[in-house]
Design a protein around this motif. Structure first.
Motif, PDB file in Angstrom:
ATOM      1  N   LEU A 108       0.839  -1.208   0.000  1.00  0.00           N
ATOM      2  CA  LEU A 108       0.000   0.000   0.000  1.00  0.00           C
ATOM      3  C   LEU A 108       0.875   1.259   0.000  1.00  0.00           C
ATOM      4  O   LEU A 108       0.599   2.219  -0.719  1.00  0.00           O
ATOM      5  N   CYS A 109       1.920   1.243   0.805  1.00  0.00           N
ATOM      6  CA  CYS A 109       2.830   2.397   0.886  1.00  0.00           C
ATOM      7  C   CYS A 109       3.587   2.601  -0.417  1.00  0.00           C
ATOM      8  O   CYS A 109       3.731   3.741  -0.879  1.00  0.00           O
ATOM      9  N   ASP A 110       4.057   1.511  -1.015  1.00  0.00           N
ATOM     10  CA  ASP A 110       4.763   1.623  -2.301  1.00  0.00           C
ATOM     11  C   ASP A 110       3.853   2.221  -3.369  1.00  0.00           C
ATOM     12  O   ASP A 110       4.250   3.113  -4.114  1.00  0.00           O
ATOM     13  N   ARG A 111       2.616   1.736  -3.422  1.00  0.00           N
ATOM     14  CA  ARG A 111       1.663   2.261  -4.401  1.00  0.00           C
ATOM     15  C   ARG A 111       1.372   3.742  -4.121  1.00  0.00           C
ATOM     16  O   ARG A 111       1.312   4.562  -5.045  1.00  0.00           O
ATOM     17  N   ALA A 112       1.218   4.102  -2.854  1.00  0.00           N
ATOM     18  CA  ALA A 112       0.930   5.493  -2.492  1.00  0.00           C
ATOM     19  C   ALA A 112       2.070   6.413  -2.913  1.00  0.00           C
ATOM     20  O   ALA A 112       1.830   7.514  -3.430  1.00  0.00           O
ATOM     21  N   LEU A 113       3.303   5.977  -2.718  1.00  0.00           N
ATOM     22  CA  LEU A 113       4.445   6.804  -3.126  1.00  0.00           C
ATOM     23  C   LEU A 113       4.463   7.018  -4.633  1.00  0.00           C
ATOM     24  O   LEU A 113       4.733   8.129  -5.105  1.00  0.00           O
ATOM     25  N   GLU A 114       4.155   5.965  -5.383  1.00  0.00           N
ATOM     26  CA  GLU A 114       4.084   6.105  -6.850  1.00  0.00           C
ATOM     27  C   GLU A 114       2.977   7.080  -7.259  1.00  0.00           C
ATOM     28  O   GLU A 114       3.179   7.951  -8.101  1.00  0.00           O
ATOM     29  N   MET A 115       1.817   6.936  -6.643  1.00  0.00           N
ATOM     30  CA  MET A 115       0.667   7.757  -7.003  1.00  0.00           C
ATOM     31  C   MET A 115       0.850   9.221  -6.609  1.00  0.00           C
ATOM     32  O   MET A 115       0.483  10.117  -7.364  1.00  0.00           O
ATOM     33  N   VAL A 116       1.403   9.468  -5.436  1.00  0.00           N
ATOM     34  CA  VAL A 116       1.595  10.864  -5.020  1.00  0.00           C
ATOM     35  C   VAL A 116       2.680  11.510  -5.874  1.00  0.00           C
ATOM     36  O   VAL A 116       2.606  12.703  -6.184  1.00  0.00           O
ATOM     37  N   GLY A 117       3.668  10.735  -6.298  1.00  0.00           N
ATOM     38  CA  GLY A 117       4.700  11.268  -7.191  1.00  0.00           C
ATOM     39  C   GLY A 117       4.112  11.653  -8.537  1.00  0.00           C
ATOM     40  O   GLY A 117       4.406  12.720  -9.075  1.00  0.00           O
ATOM     41  N   ALA A 118       3.237  10.794  -9.062  1.00  0.00           N
ATOM     42  CA  ALA A 118       2.591  11.093 -10.341  1.00  0.00           C
ATOM     43  C   ALA A 118       1.663  12.296 -10.208  1.00  0.00           C
ATOM     44  O   ALA A 118       1.632  13.169 -11.079  1.00  0.00           O
ATOM     45  N   TRP A 119       0.906  12.372  -9.118  1.00  0.00           N
ATOM     46  CA  TRP A 119       0.013  13.515  -8.870  1.00  0.00           C
ATOM     47  C   TRP A 119       0.808  14.806  -8.779  1.00  0.00           C
ATOM     48  O   TRP A 119       0.458  15.816  -9.351  1.00  0.00           O
ATOM     49  N   ARG A 120       1.917  14.738  -8.076  1.00  0.00           N
ATOM     50  CA  ARG A 120       2.773  15.917  -7.897  1.00  0.00           C
ATOM     51  C   ARG A 120       3.323  16.402  -9.230  1.00  0.00           C
ATOM     52  O   ARG A 120       3.333  17.588  -9.516  1.00  0.00           O
ATOM     53  N   GLU A 121       3.775  15.472 -10.042  1.00  0.00           N
ATOM     54  CA  GLU A 121       4.394  15.844 -11.311  1.00  0.00           C
ATOM     55  C   GLU A 121       3.387  16.292 -12.362  1.00  0.00           C
ATOM     56  O   GLU A 121       3.727  17.071 -13.230  1.00  0.00           O
ATOM     57  N   THR A 122       2.164  15.811 -12.299  1.00  0.00           N
ATOM     58  CA  THR A 122       1.187  16.202 -13.315  1.00  0.00           C
ATOM     59  C   THR A 122       0.262  17.301 -12.810  1.00  0.00           C
ATOM     60  O   THR A 122       0.351  18.440 -13.247  1.00  0.00           O
ATOM     61  N   ASP A 123      -0.608  16.987 -11.873  1.00  0.00           N
ATOM     62  CA  ASP A 123      -1.627  17.943 -11.424  1.00  0.00           C
ATOM     63  C   ASP A 123      -1.036  19.184 -10.769  1.00  0.00           C
ATOM     64  O   ASP A 123      -1.459  20.300 -11.056  1.00  0.00           O
ATOM     65  N   VAL A 124      -0.062  18.996  -9.894  1.00  0.00           N
ATOM     66  CA  VAL A 124       0.492  20.133  -9.162  1.00  0.00           C
ATOM     67  C   VAL A 124       1.261  21.050 -10.115  1.00  0.00           C
ATOM     68  O   VAL A 124       1.109  22.268 -10.080  1.00  0.00           O
ATOM     69  N   ARG A 125       2.050  20.464 -10.988  1.00  0.00           N
ATOM     70  CA  ARG A 125       2.789  21.284 -11.965  1.00  0.00           C
ATOM     71  C   ARG A 125       1.852  21.978 -12.950  1.00  0.00           C
ATOM     72  O   ARG A 125       2.046  23.136 -13.281  1.00  0.00           O
ATOM     73  N   LYS A 126       0.831  21.263 -13.430  1.00  0.00           N
ATOM     74  CA  LYS A 126      -0.111  21.855 -14.387  1.00  0.00           C
ATOM     75  C   LYS A 126      -0.846  23.049 -13.773  1.00  0.00           C
ATOM     76  O   LYS A 126      -1.195  23.984 -14.469  1.00  0.00           O
ATOM     77  N   ALA A 127      -1.086  22.985 -12.469  1.00  0.00           N
ATOM     78  CA  ALA A 127      -1.781  24.089 -11.790  1.00  0.00           C
ATOM     79  C   ALA A 127      -0.848  25.287 -11.595  1.00  0.00           C
ATOM     80  O   ALA A 127      -1.287  26.350 -11.191  1.00  0.00           O
ATOM     81  N   GLY A 128       0.429  25.095 -11.875  1.00  0.00           N
ATOM     82  CA  GLY A 128       1.384  26.207 -11.799  1.00  0.00           C
ATOM     83  C   GLY A 128       1.986  26.418 -10.429  1.00  0.00           C
ATOM     84  O   GLY A 128       2.565  27.470 -10.161  1.00  0.00           O
ATOM     85  N   PHE A 129       1.877  25.439  -9.546  1.00  0.00           N
ATOM     86  CA  PHE A 129       2.468  25.578  -8.227  1.00  0.00           C
ATOM     87  C   PHE A 129       3.944  25.239  -8.284  1.00  0.00           C
ATOM     88  O   PHE A 129       4.379  24.390  -9.051  1.00  0.00           O
TER      89      PHE A 129
END
Length: 84
Positions: A60-81
């Motif tokens: 669960l932790c390994d999957r969470a780290l992958e998912m939060v990394g992907a969220w950070r790189e796509t959604d957070v960057r796209k929002a301009g943060f």
């Protein structure tokens, strides 16, 4: 500035807690600290392997780290943060 950011995936601790706080159907609302039951479970094929709770939580932790990394790189960057 009008920027918006989608929430983190519910497969992460932050996303699971956010879902619990914003979408809980328990009345009256029951606050909760983070725990593994708030995180989306693994697909059933991955939970039937041997290894017990420690191994399942590790996956669960390994999957969470992958998912939060992907969220950070796509959604957070796209929002301009700015990401550090």
């Amino acid at each position: 500035r009008g920027r918006s950011l989608g929430g983190p995936p519910s497969t992460t601790a932050l996303g699971g807690l956010l879902r619990h706080v914003t979408a809980s159907e328990t009345r009256p609302f029951a606050p909760s600290n983070i725990n593994f039951s708030l995180i989306d479970p693994l697909p059933s094929s991955k939970t039937k392997r041997r290894g017990g709770k420690r191994e399942r939580r590790g996956r669960l932790c390994d999957r969470a780290l992958e998912m939060v990394g992907a969220w950070r790189e796509t959604d957070v960057r796209k929002a301009g943060f700015i990401i550090f």
